[in-house]
Design a protein around this motif. Structure first.
Motif, PDB file in Angstrom:
ATOM      1  N   LYS A 120      83.652  46.006  12.886  1.00  0.00           N
ATOM      2  CA  LYS A 120      82.169  45.974  12.424  1.00  0.00           C
ATOM      3  C   LYS A 120      81.406  45.080  13.150  1.00  0.00           C
ATOM      4  O   LYS A 120      80.212  45.238  12.674  1.00  0.00           O
ATOM      5  CB  LYS A 120      82.369  45.246  11.053  1.00  0.00           C
ATOM      6  CG  LYS A 120      81.124  45.031  10.309  1.00  0.00           C
ATOM      7  CD  LYS A 120      81.779  44.831   8.572  1.00  0.00           C
ATOM      8  CE  LYS A 120      80.602  44.318   7.407  1.00  0.00           C
ATOM      9  NZ  LYS A 120      80.638  44.206   6.285  1.00  0.00           N
ATOM     10  N   ALA A 121      81.874  43.915  13.745  1.00  0.00           N
ATOM     11  CA  ALA A 121      81.180  42.934  14.486  1.00  0.00           C
ATOM     12  C   ALA A 121      80.441  43.661  15.892  1.00  0.00           C
ATOM     13  O   ALA A 121      79.819  43.471  15.934  1.00  0.00           O
ATOM     14  CB  ALA A 121      82.384  41.467  15.050  1.00  0.00           C
ATOM     15  N   PHE A 122      81.921  44.461  16.585  1.00  0.00           N
ATOM     16  CA  PHE A 122      81.715  45.509  17.490  1.00  0.00           C
ATOM     17  C   PHE A 122      79.946  46.209  17.510  1.00  0.00           C
ATOM     18  O   PHE A 122      79.340  46.491  18.165  1.00  0.00           O
ATOM     19  CB  PHE A 122      82.028  46.064  18.349  1.00  0.00           C
ATOM     20  CG  PHE A 122      83.749  44.918  19.344  1.00  0.00           C
ATOM     21  CD1 PHE A 122      82.394  44.040  19.750  1.00  0.00           C
ATOM     22  CD2 PHE A 122      84.828  45.475  19.258  1.00  0.00           C
ATOM     23  CE1 PHE A 122      83.815  43.242  20.238  1.00  0.00           C
ATOM     24  CE2 PHE A 122      85.880  44.599  19.565  1.00  0.00           C
ATOM     25  CZ  PHE A 122      85.411  43.445  20.502  1.00  0.00           C
ATOM     26  N   HIS A 123      80.153  46.819  16.131  1.00  0.00           N
ATOM     27  CA  HIS A 123      79.168  47.601  15.857  1.00  0.00           C
ATOM     28  C   HIS A 123      78.031  46.993  15.123  1.00  0.00           C
ATOM     29  O   HIS A 123      76.911  47.315  15.566  1.00  0.00           O
ATOM     30  CB  HIS A 123      79.677  48.799  14.344  1.00  0.00           C
ATOM     31  CG  HIS A 123      78.610  49.931  13.530  1.00  0.00           C
ATOM     32  ND1 HIS A 123      77.819  49.509  12.508  1.00  0.00           N
ATOM     33  CD2 HIS A 123      78.655  50.507  13.872  1.00  0.00           C
ATOM     34  CE1 HIS A 123      77.346  50.380  12.547  1.00  0.00           C
ATOM     35  NE2 HIS A 123      77.202  51.199  13.362  1.00  0.00           N
TER      36      HIS A 123
ATOM     37  N   LEU B 278      74.306  47.868  17.505  1.00  0.00           N
ATOM     38  CA  LEU B 278      73.191  47.903  16.769  1.00  0.00           C
ATOM     39  C   LEU B 278      71.865  46.672  17.168  1.00  0.00           C
ATOM     40  O   LEU B 278      71.110  46.770  17.313  1.00  0.00           O
ATOM     41  CB  LEU B 278      73.141  47.523  15.193  1.00  0.00           C
ATOM     42  CG  LEU B 278      74.305  49.001  14.658  1.00  0.00           C
ATOM     43  CD1 LEU B 278      74.031  48.430  13.143  1.00  0.00           C
ATOM     44  CD2 LEU B 278      73.023  50.373  14.718  1.00  0.00           C
ATOM     45  N   ALA B 279      72.451  45.382  17.571  1.00  0.00           N
ATOM     46  CA  ALA B 279      71.731  44.337  17.893  1.00  0.00           C
ATOM     47  C   ALA B 279      70.453  45.198  19.502  1.00  0.00           C
ATOM     48  O   ALA B 279      70.057  44.540  19.381  1.00  0.00           O
ATOM     49  CB  ALA B 279      72.371  43.385  17.388  1.00  0.00           C
TER      50      ALA B 279
END
Length: 126
Positions: free
Chosen positions: A114-117, A121-122
């Motif tokens: 979730k953090a990598f995703h 996205l950022a």
């Protein structure tokens, strides 16, 4: 040292955790089966050692990463306790501790993905 695709690595660990949870569930289900030998999956570190990460040209001018598919191996658990009269090697306390480890590893894996995703996205939004 070669770069590693973190999403592929997280997927591989998730698959390994699923196989380990299945082995634990089988051990618990056969806790009262005479002669049943408890099984576990080889450590994830050994799976990573067999997984080669290499560069692969997918199109002219592009490079991609692919991890070779290596199967997960199960093995009979080492049993160092007093032998049961039924020759069953399942220890419920050990199996429950392993199930808790799998749950925590799934949660950590999900949080990392979730953090990598979110970072991906950022970066793509600019």
């Amino acid at each position: 040292m070669e770069p590693v695709n973190l999403f592929d690595l997280a997927t591989r660990q998730s698959q390994w955790l699923g196989v380990r949870q299945t082995a634990i569930a089988g051990n618990v289900a056969n806790a009262n089966t005479p002669g049943y030998l408890a099984h576990d999956v080889e450590p994830f570190e050994k799976v990573l050692e067999r997984t080669a990460v290499s560069l692969t040209a997918t199109q002219e001018g592009h490079l991609g990463f692919s991890a070779s598919e290596a199967g997960f191996r199960t093995r009979a658990q080492e049993f160092d306790g007093a032998p049961m009269p039924s020759k069953n090697t399942v220890v419920m306390e050990t199996e429950l501790m392993k199930a808790g480890e799998v749950r925590r590893a799934f949660e950590l894996n999900t949080a990392i993905v979730k953090a990598f995703h979110g970072m991906l996205l950022a970066v793509s939004k600019g």
